[in-house]
Each structure stands twice: as C-alpha cells, then as structure tokens.
Design a protein around this motif. Structure first.
Motif, PDB file in Angstrom:
ATOM      1  N   GLN A 140      -1.940   1.289   1.450  1.00 29.39           N
ATOM      2  CA  GLN A 140      -2.833   0.328   0.807  1.00 29.39           C
ATOM      3  C   GLN A 140      -2.040  -0.762   0.098  1.00 29.39           C
ATOM      4  O   GLN A 140      -1.016  -0.488  -0.529  1.00 29.39           O
ATOM      5  CB  GLN A 140      -3.730   1.046  -0.209  1.00 29.39           C
ATOM      6  CG  GLN A 140      -4.767   0.152  -0.860  1.00 29.39           C
ATOM      7  CD  GLN A 140      -5.674   0.922  -1.809  1.00 29.39           C
ATOM      8  OE1 GLN A 140      -6.001   2.079  -1.546  1.00 29.39           O
ATOM      9  NE2 GLN A 140      -6.068   0.301  -2.895  1.00 29.39           N
ATOM     10  N   TYR A 141      -2.504  -2.001   0.224  1.00 32.98           N
ATOM     11  CA  TYR A 141      -1.893  -3.089  -0.533  1.00 32.98           C
ATOM     12  C   TYR A 141      -2.067  -2.807  -2.025  1.00 32.98           C
ATOM     13  O   TYR A 141      -3.147  -2.398  -2.468  1.00 32.98           O
ATOM     14  CB  TYR A 141      -2.545  -4.427  -0.189  1.00 32.98           C
ATOM     15  CG  TYR A 141      -2.067  -5.037   1.106  1.00 32.98           C
ATOM     16  CD1 TYR A 141      -0.824  -5.652   1.197  1.00 32.98           C
ATOM     17  CD2 TYR A 141      -2.868  -5.000   2.248  1.00 32.98           C
ATOM     18  CE1 TYR A 141      -0.394  -6.220   2.383  1.00 32.98           C
ATOM     19  CE2 TYR A 141      -2.441  -5.561   3.439  1.00 32.98           C
ATOM     20  CZ  TYR A 141      -1.196  -6.177   3.500  1.00 32.98           C
ATOM     21  OH  TYR A 141      -0.761  -6.727   4.672  1.00 32.98           O
ATOM     22  N   SER A 142      -1.023  -3.055  -2.793  1.00 28.13           N
ATOM     23  CA  SER A 142      -1.081  -2.758  -4.224  1.00 28.13           C
ATOM     24  C   SER A 142      -1.878  -3.789  -5.005  1.00 28.13           C
ATOM     25  O   SER A 142      -2.320  -3.523  -6.120  1.00 28.13           O
ATOM     26  CB  SER A 142       0.341  -2.680  -4.803  1.00 28.13           C
ATOM     27  OG  SER A 142       1.014  -3.911  -4.627  1.00 28.13           O
ATOM     28  N   TYR A 143      -2.077  -4.965  -4.432  1.00 29.08           N
ATOM     29  CA  TYR A 143      -2.843  -6.019  -5.096  1.00 29.08           C
ATOM     30  C   TYR A 143      -3.885  -6.536  -4.109  1.00 29.08           C
ATOM     31  O   TYR A 143      -3.589  -6.645  -2.912  1.00 29.08           O
ATOM     32  CB  TYR A 143      -1.916  -7.165  -5.528  1.00 29.08           C
ATOM     33  CG  TYR A 143      -2.602  -8.210  -6.378  1.00 29.08           C
ATOM     34  CD1 TYR A 143      -2.747  -8.021  -7.747  1.00 29.08           C
ATOM     35  CD2 TYR A 143      -3.121  -9.371  -5.805  1.00 29.08           C
ATOM     36  CE1 TYR A 143      -3.390  -8.966  -8.531  1.00 29.08           C
ATOM     37  CE2 TYR A 143      -3.770 -10.321  -6.582  1.00 29.08           C
ATOM     38  CZ  TYR A 143      -3.904 -10.118  -7.944  1.00 29.08           C
ATOM     39  OH  TYR A 143      -4.550 -11.042  -8.713  1.00 29.08           O
ATOM     40  N   PRO A 144      -5.090  -6.838  -4.569  1.00 33.06           N
ATOM     41  CA  PRO A 144      -6.139  -7.281  -3.632  1.00 33.06           C
ATOM     42  C   PRO A 144      -5.734  -8.548  -2.875  1.00 33.06           C
ATOM     43  O   PRO A 144      -5.441  -9.576  -3.493  1.00 33.06           O
ATOM     44  CB  PRO A 144      -7.330  -7.567  -4.558  1.00 33.06           C
ATOM     45  CG  PRO A 144      -7.072  -6.778  -5.790  1.00 33.06           C
ATOM     46  CD  PRO A 144      -5.583  -6.771  -5.958  1.00 33.06           C
ATOM     47  N   ILE A 145      -5.719  -8.470  -1.546  1.00 28.55           N
ATOM     48  CA  ILE A 145      -5.362  -9.651  -0.758  1.00 28.55           C
ATOM     49  C   ILE A 145      -6.415 -10.744  -0.892  1.00 28.55           C
ATOM     50  O   ILE A 145      -6.150 -11.916  -0.597  1.00 28.55           O
ATOM     51  CB  ILE A 145      -5.171  -9.305   0.731  1.00 28.55           C
ATOM     52  CG1 ILE A 145      -6.494  -8.834   1.362  1.00 28.55           C
ATOM     53  CG2 ILE A 145      -4.085  -8.270   0.920  1.00 28.55           C
ATOM     54  CD1 ILE A 145      -6.462  -8.773   2.872  1.00 28.55           C
TER      55      ILE A 145
END
Length: 239
Positions: A140-145
C-alpha cells in the motif's frame, strides 16, 4: 512431478546502466540473483528454474546456484526497451515443450532478495484458490496518491493533480497499492494470448513495506541492504 510443467523464469540481462552488473552485484555477501534462485529451488514448486540472460558470466553464476540456462537471450529482448512480457514469451517459445504442457509460469525478478520459498508457496496457493490469471505481491502507498502534486518544469511550481481532494480527510480517500516488484504467477494460456504480466484477472498478496524496496539506483540498493540486515537480525522473513 506434475503432469504439466510448472516453470520459474528469472530475467537477468547484463545491461544495467544505473547499477552496473546489477543482477550479480554482491548483496549482503552473495550475488543478488542467488536469493531468487534459492527461493525458487527450495520451494519445490517448479519443475524448471530458468534464468533468461544475454551474458555468459550471469549464465555461469546462475548455473552454479542450481538454475538452468538452456540458451542465451536474443538481441531483440536484451535492450532497454524490452519488457518482461517479451522476455517470458521468448523463453517459452524457445523451450523444447508445447505451451499446452505448461501449467503456469512464475516470473521471478533477479533483484528481489526478500523472497523466500515459504512466501512463494503461500502465493501459489492464493493464485490457484482465486483462479487468477496473474498474481503478484503488492504494497500500500504510505500517502494517498489522490493528493499527488505535479511540478511545472518551467517555473518549478507545484499544483494538485486532483484539487477536489484538497479538503478530504486521508481516511476518507481510497487506499491504493503498487506492484512490489518481486514475482508474477501467470496463467500460461492468458499470458501467451496477451504477453503481459498484468492480465484481466489480477490477484495481489499485500506486504508490509519493510519487505518492499524498488532497486533502481545505488541509494535504493543501500536501503535494501539496510532493511534486509535489520529484518535478518530480528528474525523476520516473508512467510
């Protein structure tokens, strides 16, 4: 042995510009490709573990660790513009077997030292249970794309790509994931039709970011070694 072949293919061309001889560079004591070969062989999932390379040195090192290198890769699949799908497709077509006799293909990247045989076995089960066309590890990306920024080259100004999300709370935005860059279990029929590792029905096994590190430059490499040694010290391995 299975009635149909189960193949592991490890692409490992010689021409890496940002990290010279990347696929056989020493990673915590061993050529990095050894980790992928070892995991594939120790899993006992595959009838053949094949390294696809255009280089005799890589071929000899791979053979010394137990992999097969039945031929060297063609020039058409050895340049910077070749895709994984091209390499897998060529390898399958050059093997002395019909595609109908291959149950599945697992393309394992040569620079994936966090792979373990246990994790491969777990993912194969998910692949079959879900009847997926393709299955691969994701993180999962650690920051919202959805709050991503773009940069204007002329004046170095930044702006939101999706400004409508400016006032949205992070927890209200959809989670997004990226390919962990380790391996791909592939349906032979679907792959041979489309020649890509991303097919119609893709499954993913989610990983903790500790086990995920893209290795494109020296800084990536050093960070991967730090993670690897930290996890080994703590006795944490993919299962």
């Amino acid at each position: 042995m299975n009635e149909k072949l189960r193949l592991a293919i490890i692409p490992a061309r010689v021409g890496s510009k940002r990290i010279p001889k990347k696929n056989i560079k020493n990673f915590v004591g061993y050529p990095i490709i050894k980790y992928s070969i070892d995991a594939a062989i120790k899993s006992n999932l595959f009838d053949k573990v094949i390294v696809s390379t255009d280089d005799e040195t890589i071929a000899n090192i791979s053979r010394s660790f137990g992999a097969e290198v039945p031929f060297l890769r063609s020039e058409n699949t050895s340049d910077d513009h070749s895709h994984l799908g091209d390499v897998i497709y060529e390898t399958i077509n050059r093997l002395d077997t019909e595609t109908k006799n291959i149950e599945y293909i697992c393309c394992i990247l040569a620079t994936a030292p966090f792979i373990t045989s246990d994790f491969l076995k777990r993912c194969e089960k998910v692949f079959f249970d879900g009847a997926f066309h393709s299955l691969f590890p994701v993180s999962q990306y650690s920051y919202p794309i959805w709050r991503s920024l773009s940069k204007e080259k002329e004046n170095n100004l930044f702006k939101m790509i999706w400004p409508e999300n400016l006032k949205s709370r992070s927890q209200d935005l959809e989670n997004t994931y990226h390919d962990a860059g380790m391996f791909y279990f592939l349906s032979t029929k679907q792959f041979m039709e489309h020649r890509t590792v991303f097919l119609e029905k893709n499954g993913g096994v989610e990983l903790h970011p500790w086990f995920v590190q893209d290795i494109d430059n020296i800084e990536d490499w050093e960070l991967a070694e730090i993670k690897f040694e930290m996890l080994a010290k703590k006795g944490k391995f993919l299962e």
